[in-house]
Design an enzyme around this catalytic site. Sequence first.
Site, PDB file in Angstrom:
ATOM      1  N   ARG A  33     -62.393 -17.762 -23.432  1.00 46.62           N
ATOM      2  CA  ARG A  33     -61.548 -17.447 -22.282  1.00 46.62           C
ATOM      3  C   ARG A  33     -61.036 -18.706 -21.567  1.00 46.62           C
ATOM      4  NH1 ARG A  33     -66.142 -13.390 -20.168  1.00 46.62           N
ATOM      5  NH2 ARG A  33     -67.325 -14.774 -21.536  1.00 46.62           N
ATOM      6  N   ASP A  46     -73.028 -22.332 -18.192  1.00 47.69           N
ATOM      7  CA  ASP A  46     -71.724 -22.297 -17.506  1.00 47.69           C
ATOM      8  C   ASP A  46     -71.837 -21.840 -16.060  1.00 47.69           C
ATOM      9  OD1 ASP A  46     -72.330 -19.632 -17.900  1.00 47.69           O
ATOM     10  OD2 ASP A  46     -70.417 -19.078 -18.789  1.00 47.69           O
TER      11      ASP A  46
HETATM   12  C1  UD1 Z   1     -73.403 -13.547 -19.660  1.00 46.38           C
HETATM   13  C2  UD1 Z   1     -74.355 -12.352 -19.523  1.00 46.38           C
HETATM   14  C3  UD1 Z   1     -73.874 -11.480 -18.373  1.00 46.38           C
HETATM   15  C4  UD1 Z   1     -73.818 -12.300 -17.097  1.00 46.38           C
HETATM   16  C5  UD1 Z   1     -72.976 -13.557 -17.276  1.00 46.38           C
HETATM   17  C6  UD1 Z   1     -73.148 -14.456 -16.071  1.00 46.38           C
HETATM   18  C7  UD1 Z   1     -75.156 -11.829 -21.781  1.00 46.38           C
HETATM   19  C8  UD1 Z   1     -75.056 -10.901 -22.921  1.00 46.38           C
HETATM   20  N1  UD1 Z   1     -74.349 -11.584 -20.758  1.00 46.38           N
HETATM   21  O1  UD1 Z   1     -72.132 -13.039 -19.999  1.00 46.38           O
HETATM   22  O2  UD1 Z   1     -74.749 -10.392 -18.201  1.00 46.38           O
HETATM   23  O3  UD1 Z   1     -73.319 -11.509 -16.030  1.00 46.38           O
HETATM   24  O4  UD1 Z   1     -73.397 -14.300 -18.438  1.00 46.38           O
HETATM   25  O5  UD1 Z   1     -72.271 -15.537 -16.091  1.00 46.38           O
HETATM   26  O6  UD1 Z   1     -75.979 -12.712 -21.797  1.00 46.38           O
HETATM   27  N2  UD1 Z   1     -73.864 -18.790 -25.546  1.00 46.38           N
HETATM   28  C9  UD1 Z   1     -74.498 -19.335 -26.635  1.00 46.38           C
HETATM   29  N3  UD1 Z   1     -74.444 -18.679 -27.817  1.00 46.38           N
HETATM   30  C10 UD1 Z   1     -73.834 -17.478 -27.978  1.00 46.38           C
HETATM   31  C11 UD1 Z   1     -73.178 -16.935 -26.861  1.00 46.38           C
HETATM   32  C12 UD1 Z   1     -73.221 -17.603 -25.652  1.00 46.38           C
HETATM   33  O7  UD1 Z   1     -75.081 -20.403 -26.536  1.00 46.38           O
HETATM   34  O8  UD1 Z   1     -73.852 -16.967 -29.088  1.00 46.38           O
HETATM   35  C13 UD1 Z   1     -73.893 -19.518 -24.269  1.00 46.38           C
HETATM   36  C14 UD1 Z   1     -72.528 -19.947 -23.773  1.00 46.38           C
HETATM   37  O9  UD1 Z   1     -72.209 -21.246 -24.254  1.00 46.38           O
HETATM   38  C15 UD1 Z   1     -72.691 -19.887 -22.263  1.00 46.38           C
HETATM   39  C16 UD1 Z   1     -73.766 -18.853 -22.041  1.00 46.38           C
HETATM   40  O10 UD1 Z   1     -74.411 -18.674 -23.261  1.00 46.38           O
HETATM   41  O11 UD1 Z   1     -73.143 -21.131 -21.740  1.00 46.38           O
HETATM   42  C17 UD1 Z   1     -73.179 -17.520 -21.556  1.00 46.38           C
HETATM   43  O12 UD1 Z   1     -72.257 -17.061 -22.514  1.00 46.38           O
HETATM   44  P1  UD1 Z   1     -70.940 -16.284 -22.107  1.00 46.38           P
HETATM   45  O13 UD1 Z   1     -70.210 -15.916 -23.326  1.00 46.38           O
HETATM   46  O14 UD1 Z   1     -70.203 -17.015 -21.058  1.00 46.38           O
HETATM   47  O15 UD1 Z   1     -71.573 -14.958 -21.464  1.00 46.38           O
HETATM   48  P2  UD1 Z   1     -70.881 -13.948 -20.462  1.00 46.38           P
HETATM   49  O16 UD1 Z   1     -69.959 -13.075 -21.205  1.00 46.38           O
HETATM   50  O17 UD1 Z   1     -70.353 -14.686 -19.304  1.00 46.38           O
HETATM   51 CA    CA Z   2     -70.197 -16.805 -18.780  1.00 43.38          CA
END
Ligand code: UD1
Ligand code: CA
Length: 530
Positions: free
Chosen positions: A29, A152
């Site tokens: 995004r 993040d």
């Molecule tokens: C996530 C939470 C959501 C919360 C939000 C808060 C989950 C499923 N959802 O959603 O409930 O409200 O954060 O900001 O956890 N990442 C990895 N590997 C992956 C996917 C993500 O390392 O396979 C890391 C990303 O780099 C990031 C963090 O995890 O730093 C969160 O990932 P992101 O995709 O932003 O999650 P949200 O959709 O925001």
């Molecule tokens: Ca996030």
Amino acid sequence: MPPAAHQPIGQSPVPGLAAIIMAAGLGKRMKSKRVKVLHAVAGRPMVLYALDLADRLAGAGTVVVVGHQGEQVKAVIDARGAACAPAVARGSAKREKGLTAHVGRGAPSTPSILLAEQKQQLGTGHAVMQARGAFLRARGAPASAYVILNGDTPLLREETLRALIRLHESRRATVTILTALLDDPAGYGRVVRRGVEGPVLRIVEDRDATATEAAIREINVGTYVVDGAFLFEALDKLEPRNAQREYYLTDIVGLAVERGMTVAAMVAPSAEESLGINTRRQLATAEQVIRQEICARWMEAGVTLRDPATTWIDHDVEIGQDTVLYPNVTLEGHTTIGEDCVIHAQTRLTNSELGAHVVVQDGCVVKDARLEEGVTIGPFAHLRPGTVLRKGAKVGNFVEVKKTELGEGSKANHLTYLGDARIGRGVNIGAGTITCNYDGVHKYETVIEDDVFVGSDSQLIAPVTVGRGAMIAAGSTVTQDVPPDALAVARALQVNRPGWAARRRVLMAGNSSKTPSLKRTGKATKRSKG
Ligand code: UD1
Ligand code: CA
């Protein structure tokens, strides 16, 4: 509950608590070529905010889960180790002025940072799974509890996390989550409770939420404290049965509830700190919040900001007492400024070190430079990497300096380029002087010893040395070394032709008539031979 977690939680890292930072996602995004956690907030890659918190909280070490651009993320983490982390994390009581004793990587008591690779980004649950191996390899056993952070969420405060850990401990919870109440919860996971304010049942992601669930204003911040014995065993049970076909970390909440374990939740004291950066707009919001805090902190520490709204101070900058910053000043990277300095408007200082009583006039650009006590520069000076201005030196308007040392009390006041030069003390560099340091292939050095006077509009063709106390006549092109105390004149000798200009004026007036001719005016024969 493991014994370690019952120890009092003060300002030091919590024994037995390990941290996991999820930083493997690309962050689609953001619409960026660069991985999200490397986007900077107040000049600092986002992932380092989480790392600072982990450092201060987790006594049993930290694993950062990397994936997309893992090498670059690793490099940023390594560089932070080398540069030392700031001693006090964001939101802590006070950052002491002139702080030099940093608690960083390599400090004897701090546990090391481990990296785990998530080769495919299959979700936050999958990301945390990757940390297990790293902990086992490093310690032979899992930690008694884990604090898990999204990479993040840079506005999160240490006090909030400490309160979350205290709650986890006092409730003897298996999972403790941080929540926030938002007017616009769109995009976040929602916290589903029994009844309105009953116990937490589960977390449902935005994309999986029913209309009723989507209306819930309490969101999951993405910060968790989880019992060590439960965490990895629960992760093994996750299934990617959701809109994104991912392994959701958030599903461990429902799992714990199903097993009758305690799930605790704490609402963050401010909605602001829950901000997760998914988009550039959210990035800009975070930037604004942190910048305001940084400005407030320096004003509290005795620095005058004439217009805080346009003063940009990066996270790692240090500023001495009674220094004054004018509007539109940007202080970047690891810049340090001494006491009683004045930095005028429209100036940018990057990774530079300024001693006390330095005056920077309007419109200067300074990068990787060192300005000792009492130096004055500008207006409109450009100091490039490797510039060292010794005590009381002066660099004036439209002067560019690169990889050059200007000695104590020396001056280059106007319209000058100094590159690859070593200049002693008490030297005067005349207006328009240029060190010709480049022959199109190689760069060469110019050495100007103490007390030299370089006349205006001179070129010094490097390599060349001007000996102590020598003088260069204005307009010289110096190609050979000048001995100490000598005068070097390197220009064509002047010839004066008496009356020549007056005769030319007459001639030109004659030429402007219809049939101009030297002969007709008869003036040509009178022209001087000169
Ligand atoms: C996530 C939470 C959501 C919360 C939000 C808060 C989950 C499923 N959802 O959603 O409930 O409200 O954060 O900001 O956890 N990442 C990895 N590997 C992956 C996917 C993500 O390392 O396979 C890391 C990303 O780099 C990031 C963090 O995890 O730093 C969160 O990932 P992101 O995709 O932003 O999650 P949200 O959709 O925001
Ligand atoms: Ca996030």
